[in-house]
Design a protein around this motif. Structure first.
Motif, mmCIF file in Angstrom:
data_model
loop_
_atom_site.group_PDB
_atom_site.id
_atom_site.type_symbol
_atom_site.label_atom_id
_atom_site.label_comp_id
_atom_site.label_asym_id
_atom_site.label_seq_id
_atom_site.Cartn_x
_atom_site.Cartn_y
_atom_site.Cartn_z
ATOM 1 N N SER A 129 56.654 33.571 25.334
ATOM 2 C CA SER A 129 57.078 32.788 24.179
ATOM 3 C C SER A 129 55.873 32.197 23.453
ATOM 4 O O SER A 129 55.813 32.184 22.220
ATOM 5 C CB SER A 129 58.026 31.671 24.634
ATOM 6 N N HIS A 132 54.032 34.895 21.278
ATOM 7 C CA HIS A 132 54.706 35.173 20.006
ATOM 8 C C HIS A 132 54.524 34.026 19.024
ATOM 9 O O HIS A 132 54.331 34.248 17.820
ATOM 10 C CB HIS A 132 56.202 35.433 20.245
ATOM 11 N N HIS A 135 50.597 33.610 18.075
ATOM 12 C CA HIS A 135 50.115 34.782 17.349
ATOM 13 C C HIS A 135 50.465 34.701 15.866
ATOM 14 O O HIS A 135 49.769 35.270 15.019
ATOM 15 C CB HIS A 135 50.712 36.058 17.953
ATOM 16 N N LEU A 248 60.381 31.958 15.783
ATOM 17 C CA LEU A 248 59.448 31.739 16.882
ATOM 18 C C LEU A 248 59.842 30.549 17.738
ATOM 19 O O LEU A 248 59.706 30.572 18.954
ATOM 20 C CB LEU A 248 58.040 31.559 16.321
ATOM 21 N N ARG A 251 63.406 31.740 19.449
ATOM 22 C CA ARG A 251 63.285 33.191 19.368
ATOM 23 C C ARG A 251 64.451 33.904 20.040
ATOM 24 O O ARG A 251 65.134 34.718 19.437
ATOM 25 C CB ARG A 251 61.953 33.621 20.009
ATOM 26 N N HIS A 261 58.001 42.529 28.886
ATOM 27 C CA HIS A 261 56.655 42.511 28.313
ATOM 28 C C HIS A 261 55.532 42.735 29.322
ATOM 29 O O HIS A 261 54.519 43.333 28.980
ATOM 30 C CB HIS A 261 56.422 41.169 27.602
#
Length: 289
Positions: A129, A132, A135, A248, A251, A261
């Motif tokens: 989390s 994301h 970023h 985000l 999410r 992931h």
């Protein structure tokens, strides 16, 4: 332009929203009151969900307040510049949010009767989390890949430092009567009983119909709809867009997403490090293991 972290006593923080001088001043001079309620988390551990639940408990499930007032005003971050100033002059009882590790928390808390709800989450999901979220921001140096962020996370080179040290520090308070430890996973699995635990800790009582309203209005779907365009600090230029920001912050709202992931090698490396760093804590404190 993106900025690097500022390091405060070995803890990296994004200076745009969390000025180091405010953190130091808060640590040294902020006067905690006995009636204060703190919601403390490592970033991306379910902070906004916890704020929503506590606010709804206080309003007996009525969402009018949570719909109309940004969460940054309902429960300001003590380490943010404007929020810290607002809190000092705010009448009680005060709801206060923080990502601070225990060693940077206001000194006055430790001689007070103020209450802390500390919410933890599977650090693997926290990592995904966080990747994301950070970023997509433009006010710190962005991680270029999940692989890069994975390594930085394990080394504590992410906002608010090492997850392991943050948890270890706050776990030292878990025997205090004014400290409640919750996990995101338990909150997700049995929200009803978790809300009852929070009520008991806060000395609040909900009628059955009020509890149902808290459950309904703190659901992921309802929160996402209520929160859109309400939180002013999210609308600044430090994020790519409001829509992306809401995606985000809220999410997926699930547990175990890390499995989609992590590579097998990453999962094995993380497990090994977790076992080493948290070996002296009872396993039942971490319900995701």
């Amino acid at each position: 332009m993106a900025e690097n972290y500022v390091w405060i006593d070995g803890i990296p923080v994004p200076p745009v929203y969390f000025p180091p001088e405010i953190i130091r001043e808060t640590h040294e001079t902020f006067m905690v009151r006995d009636g204060d309620i703190f919601m403390v988390t490592y970033p991306k551990s379910g902070t906004h969900w916890l704020i929503e639940i506590v606010c709804l408990i206080q309003s007996k499930g009525d969402p009018t307040f949570t719909k109309s007032v940004p969460f940054t005003e309902r429960s300001p971050w003590i380490e943010m510049d404007e929020s810290s100033k607002t809190l000092r002059n705010k009448e009680g009882p005060r709801l206060i949010t923080s990502h601070l590790p225990v060693q940077l928390f206001p000194i006055s808390f430790f001689s007070s009767k103020a209450k802390v709800i500390y919410l933890i989450r599977n650090p693997r999901d926290v990592l995904v989390s966080g990747y994301h979220f950070w970023h997509a921001t433009t006010y710190i140096k962005r991680p270029e890949s999940l692989e890069e962020y994975f390594e930085n996370f394990l080394q504590g080179k992410v906002p608010f430092g090492s997850w392991f040290e943050h948890i270890r520090g706050w776990m030292s308070q878990r025997e205090r009567d004014n400290f409640l430890l919750l996990s995101y996973e338990e909150l997700k699995k049995d929200t009803r009983n978790a809300i009852k635990d929070i009520c008991e800790f806060l000395g609040e009582t909900l009628k059955p119909e009020e509890l149902e309203l808290v459950l309904k209005n703190s659901s992921f779907h309802v929160m996402k709809e209520h929160r859109r365009d309400k939180d002013s600090f999210l609308n600044k230029d430090s994020f790519l867009s409001k829509n992306e920001t809401y995606f985000l912050i809220m999410r997926k709202g699930i547990t175990g997403d890390w499995k989609c992931h992590f590579t097998v090698a990453q999962a094995e490396e993380f497990h090994k490090i977790f076992q080493e760093k948290m070996a002296d804590f009872p396993k039942e404190l971490f319900p995701w293991e």
